[in-house]
Design an enzyme around this catalytic site. Structure first.
Site, PDB file in Angstrom:
ATOM      1  N   LYS A  90       0.117  -1.603   4.490  1.00  0.00           N
ATOM      2  CA  LYS A  90       1.097  -1.664   5.573  1.00  0.00           C
ATOM      3  C   LYS A  90       0.474  -1.071   6.809  1.00  0.00           C
ATOM      4  O   LYS A  90      -0.092   0.032   6.772  1.00  0.00           O
ATOM      5  CB  LYS A  90       2.331  -0.876   5.168  1.00  0.00           C
TER       6      LYS A  90
HETATM    7  C1  R5P Z   1       6.667   6.143   7.997  1.00  0.00           C
HETATM    8  O1  R5P Z   1       7.352   7.050   8.343  1.00  0.00           O
HETATM    9  C2  R5P Z   1       7.129   5.276   6.981  1.00  0.00           C
HETATM   10  O2  R5P Z   1       6.143   4.831   6.114  1.00  0.00           O
HETATM   11  C3  R5P Z   1       7.983   4.126   7.422  1.00  0.00           C
HETATM   12  O3  R5P Z   1       8.370   3.481   6.271  1.00  0.00           O
HETATM   13  C4  R5P Z   1       7.293   3.138   8.317  1.00  0.00           C
HETATM   14  O4  R5P Z   1       6.874   3.722   9.495  1.00  0.00           O
HETATM   15  C5  R5P Z   1       8.145   1.882   8.571  1.00  0.00           C
HETATM   16  O5  R5P Z   1       9.260   2.168   9.246  1.00  0.00           O
HETATM   17  P1  R5P Z   1       9.450   1.781  10.766  1.00  0.00           P
HETATM   18  O6  R5P Z   1       9.671   0.291  10.791  1.00  0.00           O
HETATM   19  O7  R5P Z   1      10.648   2.539  11.176  1.00  0.00           O
HETATM   20  O8  R5P Z   1       8.214   2.158  11.499  1.00  0.00           O
END
Ligand code: R5P
Length: 266
Positions: free
Chosen positions: A179
């Site tokens: 990711k």
């Molecule tokens: C980090 O804090 C986490 O892995 C979140 O799941 C990630 O950043 C995705 O969330 P967002 O779309 O709010 O950035």
């Protein structure tokens, strides 16, 4: 099914719960922010936020504590469990993460994958890459996929050069999904990464822009999104996740989907 497809059956089965085989795409709902941010805006009471969104999420990314306390165990949504932490937004250094959940407990919680952050280029880079390697070694024994999150320290630039480096390192160490963030020349990040890439949404931005972000990411090769704040901090969270689904799985057009949101007057 062809010969050899029975290899790593458990691993393949779990990945297919996250990346849907009919479209090859994934809509992951990220609600794990509290692990270092505490009661994030929109997630003060995680159960209330998550419940209406669950029917539209292919999988749910969260921590053990929120899973146990806020999600009904009878709900069939596949779980991607965050298993790194030990840091906080007010702590010494955000990159100083450790493994927080045993693989045994992840199996007990019947997760479809585990997730961990790496901080390439940060002070504790080596520790987080060791965390990833240790986790992968353990998870390979049980057929549990590992999703590596390329966390970006304040001093890093979210450009294709840096994100390609971080994603590629995660893949080389054996992660199954990575990711990362969308960026200019995102195709470079995808094309140099041999494992599926999903994007985080990042900080809340206008809904129209968040939908375009999702569209551009899948158009440029991402298998989907692992989005949080741009869904649950929206004035219309259910409308947003439904729109994101249309984009990721059906190539829906962001402009048309934006007009279907119930955003009210600003
Ligand atoms: C980090 O804090 C986490 O892995 C979140 O799941 C990630 O950043 C995705 O969330 P967002 O779309 O709010 O950035």
């Amino acid at each position: 099914m062809t010969k050899g497809d029975n290899m790593d059956w458990g691993m393949k089965n779990r990945i297919s719960r996250i990346i849907k085989p009919d479209t090859g795409r994934a809509v992951m709902l990220a609600v794990d922010h509290g692990y270092f941010l505490g009661p994030t805006s929109g997630l003060e009471e995680p159960g209330k936020t998550i419940e209406p969104l669950l029917p539209y999420a292919d999988s749910l990314m969260l921590t053990r504590g929120v899973l146990r306390n806020s999600v009904c165990p009878e709900h069939p949504v596949p779980i991607v469990l965050r298993v790194s932490g030990g840091n906080s937004i007010v702590g010494e250094d955000l990159s100083r993460e450790t493994l927080t959940v045993s693989v045994e407990d992840a199996i007990r919680l019947n997760v479809s994958a585990v997730a961990l952050s790496i901080y390439v280029g940060s002070k504790y880079e080596h520790q987080t890459l060791r965390n990833l390697s240790t986790l992968i070694n353990e998870c390979e024994r049980y057929g549990i996929p590992v999703l590596a999150v390329t966390a970006v320290g304040k001093e890093m630039t979210r450009d294709a050069r840096y994100l390609s480096l971080a994603c590629r390192i995660a893949a080389e160490l054996g992660a199954h999904i990575v990711k990362t963030y969308y960026c200019e020349d995102f195709e470079k990040v995808v094309n140099t990464c041999p494992i599926p890439v999903v994007i985080a949404g990042g900080k809340k931005i206008p809904e129209k822009d968040a939908l375009k972000l999702a569209y551009n990411a899948v158009n440029d090769g991402a298998v989907g999104v692992d989005m949080g704040r741009n869904i649950f901090q929206s004035q219309d969270p259910v409308g947003m996740i439904k729109a994101v689904r249309e984009i990721v799985h059906k190539k829906g057009k962001p402009e048309k989907l934006y007009s279907s949101l119930k955003l009210g007057k600003k």
